[in-house]
Design an enzyme around this catalytic site. Structure first.
Site, PDB file in Angstrom:
ATOM      1  N   ARG A 263      -4.058  -3.605   4.537  1.00 38.66           N
ATOM      2  CA  ARG A 263      -2.327  -3.812   3.853  1.00 38.66           C
ATOM      3  C   ARG A 263      -1.823  -4.482   5.520  1.00 38.66           C
ATOM      4  O   ARG A 263      -1.578  -3.786   6.148  1.00 38.66           O
ATOM      5  CB  ARG A 263      -1.608  -2.645   3.672  1.00 38.66           C
ATOM      6  CG  ARG A 263      -2.607  -3.087   1.899  1.00 38.66           C
ATOM      7  CD  ARG A 263      -1.394  -2.039   0.875  1.00 38.66           C
ATOM      8  NE  ARG A 263      -1.557  -1.638  -0.548  1.00 38.66           N
ATOM      9  CZ  ARG A 263      -1.732  -0.707  -0.904  1.00 38.66           C
ATOM     10  NH1 ARG A 263      -0.208  -0.312  -1.343  1.00 38.66           N
ATOM     11  NH2 ARG A 263      -1.971   0.041  -2.094  1.00 38.66           N
ATOM     12  N   ARG A 278       0.844   5.595   7.479  1.00 36.92           N
ATOM     13  CA  ARG A 278       1.211   3.704   7.498  1.00 36.92           C
ATOM     14  C   ARG A 278      -0.170   3.024   8.158  1.00 36.92           C
ATOM     15  O   ARG A 278       0.634   2.660   9.600  1.00 36.92           O
ATOM     16  CB  ARG A 278       2.552   3.633   7.668  1.00 36.92           C
ATOM     17  CG  ARG A 278       2.796   2.122   7.140  1.00 36.92           C
ATOM     18  CD  ARG A 278       4.542   1.815   7.253  1.00 36.92           C
ATOM     19  NE  ARG A 278       5.358   2.659   6.235  1.00 36.92           N
ATOM     20  CZ  ARG A 278       5.579   2.923   4.733  1.00 36.92           C
ATOM     21  NH1 ARG A 278       5.257   1.056   4.190  1.00 36.92           N
ATOM     22  NH2 ARG A 278       6.529   3.469   4.066  1.00 36.92           N
ATOM     23  N   GLU A 350       4.886   9.592  -0.450  1.00 41.28           N
ATOM     24  CA  GLU A 350       4.145   9.076  -1.346  1.00 41.28           C
ATOM     25  C   GLU A 350       2.661   9.352  -1.086  1.00 41.28           C
ATOM     26  O   GLU A 350       2.374   8.947  -0.289  1.00 41.28           O
ATOM     27  CB  GLU A 350       4.480   7.826  -1.741  1.00 41.28           C
ATOM     28  CG  GLU A 350       3.987   6.924  -2.298  1.00 41.28           C
ATOM     29  CD  GLU A 350       4.381   5.473  -3.021  1.00 41.28           C
ATOM     30  OE1 GLU A 350       5.132   5.165  -2.674  1.00 41.28           O
ATOM     31  OE2 GLU A 350       2.940   5.138  -3.537  1.00 41.28           O
ATOM     32  N   SER A 353       0.644   6.132  -6.457  1.00 40.08           N
ATOM     33  CA  SER A 353       1.989   5.925  -7.363  1.00 40.08           C
ATOM     34  C   SER A 353       0.544   5.199  -9.155  1.00 40.08           C
ATOM     35  O   SER A 353       0.071   4.997  -9.231  1.00 40.08           O
ATOM     36  CB  SER A 353       1.742   4.421  -6.654  1.00 40.08           C
ATOM     37  OG  SER A 353       2.559   3.652  -7.672  1.00 40.08           O
ATOM     38  N   ARG A 392      -3.110  10.195   3.405  1.00 41.03           N
ATOM     39  CA  ARG A 392      -1.318  10.739   3.082  1.00 41.03           C
ATOM     40  C   ARG A 392      -2.358  12.649   3.093  1.00 41.03           C
ATOM     41  O   ARG A 392      -1.301  13.290   3.817  1.00 41.03           O
ATOM     42  CB  ARG A 392      -0.793  10.510   2.304  1.00 41.03           C
ATOM     43  CG  ARG A 392      -0.247   9.021   2.940  1.00 41.03           C
ATOM     44  CD  ARG A 392       1.007   8.035   2.284  1.00 41.03           C
ATOM     45  NE  ARG A 392       1.444   7.029   2.808  1.00 41.03           N
ATOM     46  CZ  ARG A 392       2.185   6.166   2.612  1.00 41.03           C
ATOM     47  NH1 ARG A 392       3.053   6.453   1.142  1.00 41.03           N
ATOM     48  NH2 ARG A 392       2.841   5.043   3.171  1.00 41.03           N
TER      49      ARG A 392
END
Length: 428
Positions: A263, A278, A350, A353, A392
């Site tokens: 990403r 991230r 998070e 999702s 994460r």
RNA sequence: GGAGAGGUGUCCGAGUCCGGUUUAAGGAGCUCGCCUGGAAAGCGAGUAAGGGUUAACGCCCUUCGAGGGUUCAAAUCCCUCCCUCUCCGCCA
């Protein structure tokens, strides 16, 4: 994509959805374009019918040797052919414009989605576990990782740049252990079928799942090719069934896949710059479901539970957030995020999702099934959820399982996956 | 990357040289009906998707890997591209 007939008949519902999602689309143009398009189609189709009939006639006359009569019709049809060409071009234009508009219309939020503008309006529907009380000052995972020499941010930056990290030794192994563990749970306990997808896909697949055209700046495109690096395994897996009509007996289809995810994270500059939260490249285990519309709500709840199971087995405290209308995203009708407790942030972050897209993706990707032997085809419902984001989870384990002397205890369920190891300690 | 062969409906498969009698033959499968005590066989009918129109039945348009072109008319002729198979080269 929404159903054309639905938009036509429910323009107010669509406008309402745009407002609730806090986004805009050229919806005012819709009625005019739709109307013009149909008008043109009627005209051109009438001419085409005439052409078909005349062509048949010409064939018959020629066979009978009546060339002169045939020539008369041919002369007349030349004009018709020109008209058809002209009208076809116009129809094409209107089709394209209508398609553009349709592609910009977001999914309609499910009735029970909380109203809200942004993240702060999301509703916590569940918390599990108690954040650990430390009797010492806990370290952030980036400090733990550097001190234990298992995370190397400098080398990542040197080799690839910002937001790339080398995992070393126990961290690298922990990354692999988690992938293995999660896939085992989902395949053995939750009945998912494993697939290992391509990490690059072509443009059509990116459109199929809705990453394009809206989120082009978040994706990596490989220069001088038609390939995009996948931002999630959802893209290749959902597109496995693109333009297919599935047998009812095949449903539901439940897939789980490991993949790396890429990403660009445009606009995220300055957020979470430290640590591995991230990154431009991260690993994820993803669950994807294709189900009958009647079952999608129930399947969605199960999907969320399946993701939760992983956190529970890892004994990591988490909460479940019901995404409000403003934070739903473009393609989802309903979305829950799972957030894991992160001591260094003193909050939940998070790790998963889970979305129900209803028929939105399936319509765009043309994934259908036949409800009854003689019945017309219907679009399936697609659902997906992370189960979980690996990086994460690694960070969460490091922080939640740290000891006062900066070591990391391996969660019980992972010990076998870590070769029987109990703890990550500093190794020279 | 090079050479060759191929891509037709749910599947198999004809048609492509030479454009019009194929709005895709034939077969298999599937669905329904007849026949039967029941079944098989046999007989009959049906058997795609998308779009337009319609209250509905229906009617019409488009689709022979994709896109473009020639023509009154394209599965069929021309151009570009994609994919599959075989062989060669390169490569983990």
């Amino acid at each position: 994509m929404l159903d054309l007939g639905f938009v036509r008949d429910n323009i107010d519902v669509v406008k309402d959805a745009l407002e609730k999602k806090g986004t805009s689309a050229p919806i005012d143009e819709f009625e005019d374009v739709d109307h013009k398009r149909r008008e043109l189609i009627q005209k051109v189709e009438q001419l085409k019918q005439e052409r078909n009939e005349s062509s048949q006639k010409i064939g018959e006359l020629k066979r009978e040797g009546k060339d002169e009569e045939a020539q008369e019709i041919i002369d007349r049809m030349q004009t018709v052919a020109d008209e058809i060409k002209e009208l076809d071009e116009q129809v094409k234009k209107y089709n394209q414009r209508l398609e553009e508009i349709m592609l910009q219309l977001p999914n309609i939020p499910q009735d029970d989605v909380p109203l809200g503008e942004d993240e702060s309006d999301n509703v916590c529907v569940k918390t599990w576990g108690e954040p650990r009380e430390f009797d010492f000052s806990p370290q952030a995972h980036w400090d733990l990782g550097v001190n234990l020499d298992i995370l190397d941010f400098e080398k990542g930056a040197k080799v690839s740049g910002a937001r790339f990290t080398f995992l070393k030794r126990a961290a690298a192994k922990l990354e692999r252990a988690l992938i293995d563990f999660m896939i085992d749970v989902h395949t053995k306990e939750h009945g998912y079928e494993e697939v290992f997808p391509p990490f690059m896909v072509h443009e059509k697949s990116m459109y199929g799942t809705g990453q394009l055209p809206k989120f082009a700046e978040d994706s990596y495109k490989v220069e001088d090719t038609d390939y995009y690096l996948i931002p999630t395994a959802e893209v290749p897996i959902t597109n496995m069934y693109r333009e297919e009509i599935l047998d009812k007996e095949d449903l539901p289809i439940h897939h789980v896949a490991y993949s790396a995810c890429f990403r660009a994270e445009a606009g995220a500059h300055g957020r979470d710059t430290r640590g591995i939260i991230r990154q431009h490249q991260f690993n994820k285990v993803e669950m994807v479901k294709f189900v009958e519309p009647e079952k999608s709500k129930e399947e969605f709840e199960k999907l969320v539970e399946n993701a939760e199971t992983i956190l529970q087995k890892l004994e990591l405290p988490y909460r479940v957030m019901d995404m409000c209308t403003g934070d739903l995203g473009f393609t989802a009708a309903k979305k829950y995020d799972l957030e894991v407790w992160m001591p260094s942030y003193d909050t939940y972050r998070e790790v998963s999702s889970c979305s129900n897209f209803k028929s939105f993706q399936a319509r765009r990707a043309e994934i259908k099934y036949r409800p009854e032997p003689e019945a017309n085809t219907k679009h399936v419902h697609t659902l997906n959820g992370s189960g979980l984001a690996i990086g994460r989870t690694v960070a969460a384990i490091m922080e939640n399982y740290q000891t006062e002397d900066g070591e990391i205890v391996i969660p019980e369920v992972l010990k076998n996956y870590m070769g029987g190891r109990e703890k990550i300690t500093y190794q020279k």
